[in-house]
Motif scaffolding. Sequence first.
Motif, short mmCIF file in Angstrom:
data_model
loop_
_atom_site.label_atom_id
_atom_site.label_comp_id
_atom_site.label_asym_id
_atom_site.label_seq_id
_atom_site.Cartn_x
_atom_site.Cartn_y
_atom_site.Cartn_z
N GLU A 197 -47.82 -13.52 -116.37
CA GLU A 197 -47.27 -12.79 -117.52
C GLU A 197 -48.12 -13.72 -118.72
O GLU A 197 -48.51 -14.81 -118.56
CB GLU A 197 -45.76 -13.07 -117.93
N ARG A 198 -48.59 -12.89 -119.72
CA ARG A 198 -48.92 -13.58 -120.95
C ARG A 198 -47.94 -13.88 -121.91
O ARG A 198 -47.05 -13.21 -122.31
CB ARG A 198 -50.02 -12.43 -121.67
N HIS A 199 -48.11 -15.12 -122.14
CA HIS A 199 -46.95 -15.86 -123.21
C HIS A 199 -47.89 -16.36 -124.40
O HIS A 199 -48.32 -17.59 -124.36
CB HIS A 199 -46.01 -16.70 -122.47
N GLY A 200 -47.97 -15.69 -125.40
CA GLY A 200 -48.72 -15.93 -126.64
C GLY A 200 -50.32 -15.94 -126.11
O GLY A 200 -50.79 -15.06 -125.76
N ASP A 201 -50.66 -17.35 -126.03
CA ASP A 201 -52.05 -17.21 -125.60
C ASP A 201 -52.39 -18.13 -124.28
O ASP A 201 -53.45 -18.54 -123.91
CB ASP A 201 -52.95 -18.23 -126.61
N ARG A 202 -51.18 -18.04 -123.42
CA ARG A 202 -51.18 -18.62 -122.10
C ARG A 202 -50.66 -17.74 -121.19
O ARG A 202 -49.84 -16.89 -121.29
CB ARG A 202 -49.91 -19.79 -122.23
N ASP A 203 -51.47 -17.86 -119.93
CA ASP A 203 -51.08 -17.06 -118.69
C ASP A 203 -50.18 -17.82 -118.06
O ASP A 203 -50.48 -19.02 -117.70
CB ASP A 203 -52.28 -16.69 -118.03
N VAL A 204 -48.91 -17.26 -117.64
CA VAL A 204 -48.07 -18.02 -117.05
C VAL A 204 -47.38 -17.36 -115.78
O VAL A 204 -47.26 -16.24 -115.61
CB VAL A 204 -46.66 -18.15 -117.91
N ALA A 205 -47.29 -18.21 -114.47
CA ALA A 205 -47.08 -17.89 -113.45
C ALA A 205 -45.67 -18.06 -113.08
O ALA A 205 -45.14 -18.93 -113.51
CB ALA A 205 -48.04 -18.20 -112.45
N MET A 206 -44.95 -17.11 -112.28
CA MET A 206 -43.33 -17.31 -112.09
C MET A 206 -43.40 -16.60 -110.82
O MET A 206 -43.94 -15.57 -110.39
CB MET A 206 -42.74 -16.94 -113.28
N LEU A 207 -42.08 -17.32 -110.15
CA LEU A 207 -41.46 -16.36 -109.00
C LEU A 207 -40.83 -15.03 -109.47
O LEU A 207 -40.34 -15.10 -110.75
CB LEU A 207 -40.51 -17.19 -108.12
N VAL A 208 -40.84 -14.14 -108.75
CA VAL A 208 -40.11 -12.97 -109.04
C VAL A 208 -38.77 -12.84 -108.15
O VAL A 208 -38.65 -13.30 -107.35
CB VAL A 208 -40.90 -11.58 -108.44
N ALA A 209 -37.73 -12.64 -109.03
CA ALA A 209 -36.46 -12.66 -108.26
C ALA A 209 -36.32 -11.67 -107.57
O ALA A 209 -36.91 -10.69 -107.45
CB ALA A 209 -35.43 -12.33 -109.61
N ARG A 210 -35.53 -11.91 -106.55
CA ARG A 210 -35.29 -11.01 -105.21
C ARG A 210 -34.90 -9.73 -105.63
O ARG A 210 -35.42 -8.76 -104.99
CB ARG A 210 -34.37 -11.71 -104.19
N ASP A 211 -34.02 -9.61 -106.50
CA ASP A 211 -33.53 -8.23 -106.68
C ASP A 211 -34.54 -7.32 -107.74
O ASP A 211 -34.36 -6.22 -108.21
CB ASP A 211 -32.20 -8.41 -107.70
N GLN A 212 -35.81 -8.21 -108.34
CA GLN A 212 -36.75 -7.47 -108.95
C GLN A 212 -37.95 -6.74 -107.97
O GLN A 212 -38.81 -6.46 -108.60
CB GLN A 212 -37.30 -7.94 -110.13
N ARG A 213 -37.83 -7.14 -106.67
CA ARG A 213 -38.96 -6.89 -105.80
C ARG A 213 -38.84 -5.59 -105.44
O ARG A 213 -37.89 -4.64 -105.29
CB ARG A 213 -39.07 -7.71 -104.79
#
Length: 75
Positions: free
Chosen positions: A59-75
């Motif tokens: 995801e883009r957070h301001g001027d940074r690209d941030v990686a994160m795990l996706v919650a199981r219920d969001q897959r």
Amino acid sequence: MPSTTERLLAELAREPDGISLPRLCKRLGVRMSVLMRELAWLGGESIGGRPGPGLVRVERHGDRDVAMLVARDQR
């Protein structure tokens, strides 16, 4: 020794709010191109006609690209 994928997932698990891509590269000791390939492979986009597992997202957070795990219920 754990694979890059295993190390990537472990780092993301430690950062529930996400982690910037440059910081993640530094922690893993890999180039940005390697990181982007791993994230693409683990993401939800289709590669070669096969859907990805949807384990991570960037995801883009301001001027940074941030990686994160996706919650199981969001897959």
